[in-house]
Design an enzyme around this catalytic site. Structure first.
Site, PDB file in Angstrom:
ATOM      1  N   ARG A 120      49.526  65.052  25.190  1.00  0.00           N
ATOM      2  CA  ARG A 120      47.893  65.270  25.229  1.00  0.00           C
ATOM      3  C   ARG A 120      47.501  66.709  25.361  1.00  0.00           C
ATOM      4  NH1 ARG A 120      45.309  59.601  27.360  1.00  0.00           N
ATOM      5  NH2 ARG A 120      45.916  58.439  25.607  1.00  0.00           N
ATOM      6  N   GLN A 162      45.845  66.782  19.133  1.00  0.00           N
ATOM      7  CA  GLN A 162      44.603  65.679  19.149  1.00  0.00           C
ATOM      8  C   GLN A 162      44.822  64.940  17.730  1.00  0.00           C
ATOM      9  OE1 GLN A 162      41.131  67.819  20.129  1.00  0.00           O
ATOM     10  NE2 GLN A 162      41.541  67.598  22.289  1.00  0.00           N
ATOM     11  N   ASP A 221      47.285  62.085  17.865  1.00  0.00           N
ATOM     12  CA  ASP A 221      47.299  61.295  18.960  1.00  0.00           C
ATOM     13  C   ASP A 221      46.940  59.941  18.695  1.00  0.00           C
ATOM     14  OD1 ASP A 221      47.050  59.960  21.365  1.00  0.00           O
ATOM     15  OD2 ASP A 221      45.795  61.579  22.289  1.00  0.00           O
ATOM     16  N   SER A 244      44.926  57.525  21.352  1.00  0.00           N
ATOM     17  CA  SER A 244      43.428  57.913  21.414  1.00  0.00           C
ATOM     18  C   SER A 244      42.799  57.181  20.040  1.00  0.00           C
ATOM     19  CB  SER A 244      43.297  59.399  21.515  1.00  0.00           C
ATOM     20  OG  SER A 244      43.899  59.767  22.600  1.00  0.00           O
ATOM     21  N   TYR A 272      46.743  60.508  32.854  1.00  0.00           N
ATOM     22  CA  TYR A 272      46.753  59.007  33.438  1.00  0.00           C
ATOM     23  C   TYR A 272      46.485  59.005  34.867  1.00  0.00           C
ATOM     24  CZ  TYR A 272      48.933  57.603  28.951  1.00  0.00           C
ATOM     25  OH  TYR A 272      48.898  57.246  27.683  1.00  0.00           O
TER      26      TYR A 272
END
Length: 395
Positions: A122, A127, A130, A133, A226
């Site tokens: 991440r 991105q 990902d 996500s 997280y």
């Protein structure tokens, strides 16, 4: 010869996504590669075979796997399918190696270079790759819609000839990608929204979506985006604050999940028993054991006054666009490892290094290696110079 990139049909029950959509197949061809697809792999996502231009459609999965330089999938292929892949080829899919040791061992045995899509780091430049996500965005959106069809009331305030209907109270617990999308969706539908997360930095994001943020005074920010596990004292403190908000909610969406681990418990039976009659909880952590006490994965159960819904594989419910996003995630990864139509693996690149699970018969991810092979043996202390080595136990 050009690289042959093939996508297989998903075999997991209820899975409707596909790893390769027609648009991405064309873009892969522009990289100087050929594309292949198992027959009807995209049909459940409304991508018929005929929509794949200049792509070989193969009915025999064994032939497809044996001829592919790179295999694309959504879920981990079975060990039997991995054994049919060409030794030294590449697999790109979700793997969850810590909970699929048999898959990892098969990858080792076949010397497959495997990229696990759930391990994309991440960081800013990753991105676009990902997949967690991209899929969570759709899941968060759909979770709210799923809640509305189970509720005995509407979300927005509505004025009628016989009076006004009050807006529903929606509480979203866990403000990662899925939770923020759930908040945004509930807000757009007219609900009064609240958001909660153990990471205080999510407060501004909740406010930006027009939601109130539930303050508990506990900061449990962890690593990798997280949250860390709460201590016993922190859990008591958080429960004391949250119970009142839970009791007032008409709809709750819980989203706390860490890939490959048991979902954290956010709501217990006592809290559920004090909720409103007709209230609904959508537990997005159901596949990992549930964020709520009493959740049953894949089922809706009545727990006291509340309907507790434990959906599984929410992105698959939106298979057309979930496939589109996932396929584009893979394309962006492929662009990192294919240069001028040839494979180019830079093992010093952070994205490549952290996404790899296996390579050349070795497990390259430490957490997966420990789950599959067990902890590494402790190093034997060196014998001091002049000391006699010990060869047995004390008598």
């Amino acid at each position: 010869m050009s690289l042959n990139i093939a996508a297989i049909r998903e075999r997991e029950q209820g899975e409707r996504r596909v790893a390769l959509i027609p648009l991405v197949a064309q873009r892969i061809q522009h990289l100087g590669c050929t594309t292949a697809l198992e027959t009807e792999a995209g049909s459940a996502s409304f991508y018929p075979d005929a929509s794949y231009k200049n792509t070989t459609i193969q009915s025999d999965v064994g032939t497809l796997l044996a001829s592919a330089d790179i295999v694309l999938a959504v879920n981990p292929p079975t060990p039997d399918m991995i054994a049919r892949m060409r030794s030294g080829s590449i697999l790109i899919s979700f793997i969850y190696g810590r909970t699929h040791p048999d898959v990892v061992k098969a990858l080792q045995a076949q010397k497959i270079t495997c990229f696990a899509m759930e391990q994309i780091p991440r960081i800013s430049r990753a991105q676009a790759m990902d997949a967690l996500s991209s899929q969570a965005t759709l899941a968060g959106y759909y979770a709210v819609l799923l809640g509305t069809v189970h509720m005995p009331k509407i979300l927005p305030m509505m004025t009628t000839a016989v009076g006004s209907l009050r807006a529903a109270q929606v509480l979203v617990m866990g403000l990662g990608v899925a939770g923020l999308q759930a908040l945004a969706t509930a807000g757009r539908l007219g609900a009064v929204t609240e958001g909660y997360d153990v990471r205080p930095e999510t407060k501004e994001e909740a406010h930006s979506l027009g939601a109130k943020f539930v303050e508990t005074g506990v900061d449990a920010t962890g690593q990798g985006g997280y949250a860390r596990e709460l201590t016993a004292d922190e859990k008591i403190k958080v429960k004391g604050v949250l119970s009142d908000h839970i009791a007032r909610a008409d709809l709750i969406v819980t989203t706390a999940a860490v890939p490959g681990r048991k979902a954290p418990r956010l709501i217990d039976a006592e809290q559920i028993s004090k909720m409103k009659p007709g209230s609904v909880i959508i537990d997005m952590g159901a596949e990992g054991g549930g964020n709520c006490e009493g959740t049953v994965a894949g089922q809706s159960v009545q727990v006291g006054p509340t309907l507790l819904v434990g959906p599984v594989n929410l992105p698959s419910c939106l298979s057309e666009q979930a496939s589109e996003l996932y396929s584009k995630n893979i394309l962006n990864l492929l662009q990192q490892i294919i240069k001028d139509g040839k494979l180019s693996l830079d093992m010093t690149d952070e994205v490549i290094a952290k996404t790899l699970v296996t390579h050349d018969g070795k497990i390259t991810n430490d957490a997966v290696r420990e789950a599959v092979e067990g902890p590494a043996p402790a190093a034997t202390p060196a014998t001091p110079p002049g000391a006699a080595p010990t060869t047995g136990s004390k008598g």
